[in-house]
Design a protein around this motif. Structure first.
Motif, PDB file in Angstrom:
ATOM      1  N   UNK A 127      -6.656 -18.634  -9.639  1.00 44.00           N
ATOM      2  CA  UNK A 127      -5.186 -17.932  -9.980  1.00 44.00           C
ATOM      3  C   UNK A 127      -4.447 -19.580 -10.855  1.00 44.00           C
ATOM      4  N   UNK A 128      -4.221 -18.867 -11.908  1.00 42.57           N
ATOM      5  CA  UNK A 128      -3.949 -19.540 -12.767  1.00 42.57           C
ATOM      6  C   UNK A 128      -4.494 -20.700 -13.889  1.00 42.57           C
ATOM      7  N   UNK A 129      -5.869 -20.534 -13.972  1.00 43.14           N
ATOM      8  CA  UNK A 129      -6.309 -21.379 -14.727  1.00 43.14           C
ATOM      9  C   UNK A 129      -6.694 -19.761 -16.275  1.00 43.14           C
ATOM     10  N   UNK A 130      -6.268 -19.378 -16.179  1.00 44.91           N
ATOM     11  CA  UNK A 130      -5.725 -18.177 -17.663  1.00 44.91           C
ATOM     12  C   UNK A 130      -4.955 -19.043 -17.862  1.00 44.91           C
ATOM     13  N   UNK A 131      -4.170 -19.540 -17.604  1.00 46.01           N
ATOM     14  CA  UNK A 131      -2.973 -19.970 -18.365  1.00 46.01           C
ATOM     15  C   UNK A 131      -3.143 -21.571 -18.998  1.00 46.01           C
ATOM     16  N   UNK A 132      -4.575 -22.482 -18.426  1.00 45.96           N
ATOM     17  CA  UNK A 132      -4.798 -23.319 -18.761  1.00 45.96           C
ATOM     18  C   UNK A 132      -6.340 -23.284 -19.216  1.00 45.96           C
ATOM     19  N   UNK A 133      -6.326 -22.808 -20.086  1.00 43.63           N
ATOM     20  CA  UNK A 133      -7.162 -22.148 -21.429  1.00 43.63           C
ATOM     21  C   UNK A 133      -7.196 -22.685 -22.846  1.00 43.63           C
ATOM     22  N   UNK A 134      -7.627 -23.081 -23.186  1.00 39.03           N
ATOM     23  CA  UNK A 134      -7.687 -24.430 -24.332  1.00 39.03           C
ATOM     24  C   UNK A 134      -8.326 -23.880 -25.560  1.00 39.03           C
ATOM     25  N   UNK A 135      -7.639 -23.472 -26.735  1.00 33.17           N
ATOM     26  CA  UNK A 135      -8.230 -23.219 -28.303  1.00 33.17           C
ATOM     27  C   UNK A 135      -8.522 -25.297 -28.860  1.00 33.17           C
ATOM     28  N   UNK A 136      -9.772 -24.886 -29.250  1.00 33.21           N
ATOM     29  CA  UNK A 136      -9.393 -26.158 -30.002  1.00 33.21           C
ATOM     30  C   UNK A 136      -9.298 -25.373 -31.566  1.00 33.21           C
ATOM     31  N   UNK A 137      -8.802 -25.850 -32.692  1.00 32.51           N
ATOM     32  CA  UNK A 137      -9.205 -25.133 -33.799  1.00 32.51           C
ATOM     33  C   UNK A 137      -8.485 -25.774 -34.787  1.00 32.51           C
ATOM     34  N   UNK A 138      -8.965 -25.554 -36.197  1.00 30.44           N
ATOM     35  CA  UNK A 138      -8.634 -26.594 -37.428  1.00 30.44           C
ATOM     36  C   UNK A 138      -8.380 -26.036 -38.546  1.00 30.44           C
ATOM     37  N   UNK A 139      -8.044 -24.461 -38.296  1.00 34.34           N
ATOM     38  CA  UNK A 139      -7.882 -23.669 -39.638  1.00 34.34           C
ATOM     39  C   UNK A 139      -6.417 -22.835 -39.287  1.00 34.34           C
ATOM     40  N   UNK A 140      -6.090 -22.291 -40.143  1.00 33.54           N
ATOM     41  CA  UNK A 140      -4.635 -21.540 -40.194  1.00 33.54           C
ATOM     42  C   UNK A 140      -4.959 -20.162 -38.902  1.00 33.54           C
TER      43      UNK A 140
END
Length: 346
Positions: A173-186
């Motif tokens: 529970x709550x892990x879905x809100x702690x997912x991150x995307x590492x992005x370098x583009x628009x």
């Protein structure tokens, strides 16, 4: 100069976890020691990089599982797991398990795209499906659905003595809100925002609208938040290479400055066909670094960071850098440790 950015709320650091191929345990233990030191110093988060077929962490989820049992408070993140190497369903099970073991401290960061040197590894990685594998954002969506508790099968219930679930177990529970995307583009910034992820922006970005690193990074942050349900409250973490020298020895200062000098040429113009821009490494006293960060347009938009440790330094260097970050640079940025730092590390 007076600060032009909000006080720093979360201070984190990122390590690659290098090791000697002849003695891999020592390097992994050193990484765990660094994470434990970070907790004692009051850091809010520790992040590990992901490296395949190299002498760096190839299994960050396993390393963070070990770290979760040696720490009690610090958040543990990946920056980032390249999903081209992963099965989203199986990864969701691993992430949920480690999040449960850590008490809800896991912050998984991911990215998309074909694995590096794909032509050389595809037969080992996907011998039967190499030419049809989907390395698009759809792979992230599958992971998000699995982590967030969406059904992954139409079967569930009791079969004989076995009980089956139609969603990934354990469910964290709550892990879905702690997912991150590492992005370098628009494009990545927009996609991450539209899908309710958090956004990791690092020292590498794609030069699309400008050739000024800070301007590019700022445009990514604004694009992400403009497409996120939480708007300006959406979480963004900035990761730059930051090397405070307050307590460094003369030899360490010379090494740090030479490291930054050798890497400086790549920061002047976009690099390669993808036109990647690299941020300059920030080396100097905490006061000097704080002044430069306060003037950085992208830093002014965030209140959490994961400063990257240089890849090739010695353990004693990392101890000095982390100690100066926690005791001098962080406070200069308005940050206060979650817990009081312990005894000086040696």
């Amino acid at each position: 100069m007076p600060p032009t950015s909000k006080p720093l709320r979360k201070l984190g650091f990122l390590t690659i976890g290098l090791f000697d191929g002849a003695d891999p345990r020592r390097g992994h233990e050193t990484t765990l020691d660094i994470i434990a030191l970070g907790e004692r110093l009051g850091f809010d988060s520790a992040w590990v990089r992901h490296r395949h077929l190299q002498y760096g962490i190839s299994s960050p989820v396993a390393v963070l599982a070990a770290a979760s049992q040696r720490t009690s408070r610090i958040e543990l993140g990946t920056a980032v797991i390249p999903l081209g190497w992963e099965n989203p369903l199986r990864l969701a099970e691993d992430l949920a398990t480690v999040d449960i073991l850590s008490g809800g401290r896991l912050n998984p960061g991911v990215s998309i795209g074909p694995p590096m040197h794909y032509d050389r590894v595809k037969q080992a990685l996907y011998p039967e499906t190499a030419d049809v594998e989907d390395f698009s954002y759809e792979r992230v969506r599958r992971l998000l659905d699995a982590v967030r508790g969406e059904a992954v099968t139409d079967f569930g219930g009791v079969e004989g003595f076995e009980v089956y679930s139609d969603r990934v177990q354990p469910h964290a529970e709550g892990l879905g809100q702690r997912m991150w995307y590492g992005g370098g583009s628009l494009r990545s910034a927009r996609w991450a925002g539209e899908h309710g992820m958090n956004f990791l922006t690092s020292s590498v970005v794609k030069a699309e609208e400008s050739e000024d690193f800070a301007e590019i990074q700022l445009s990514h942050i604004r694009t992400f938040r403009s497409h996120h349900p939480d708007g300006d409250r959406a979480r963004v973490s900035q990761g730059l290479v930051v090397i405070p020298t307050d307590s460094a020895s003369p030899e360490q200062r010379t090494k740090y400055q030479e490291y930054a000098r050798k890497r400086a040429p790549r920061t002047a113009t976009p690099q390669g066909p993808a036109r990647m821009m690299f941020a300059p490494d920030l080396v100097g006293s905490s006061a000097e670094i704080a002044e430069r960060l306060h003037a950085h347009p992208a830093f002014q938009q965030v209140d959490e960071v994961a400063f990257a440790l240089p890849f090739t330094f010695a353990h004693d260097d990392y101890v000095q850098i982390l100690t100066d970050m926690a005791t001098r640079l962080g406070p200069a940025l308005g940050w206060r440790p979650t817990t009081a730092p312990g005894q000086p590390a040696g």
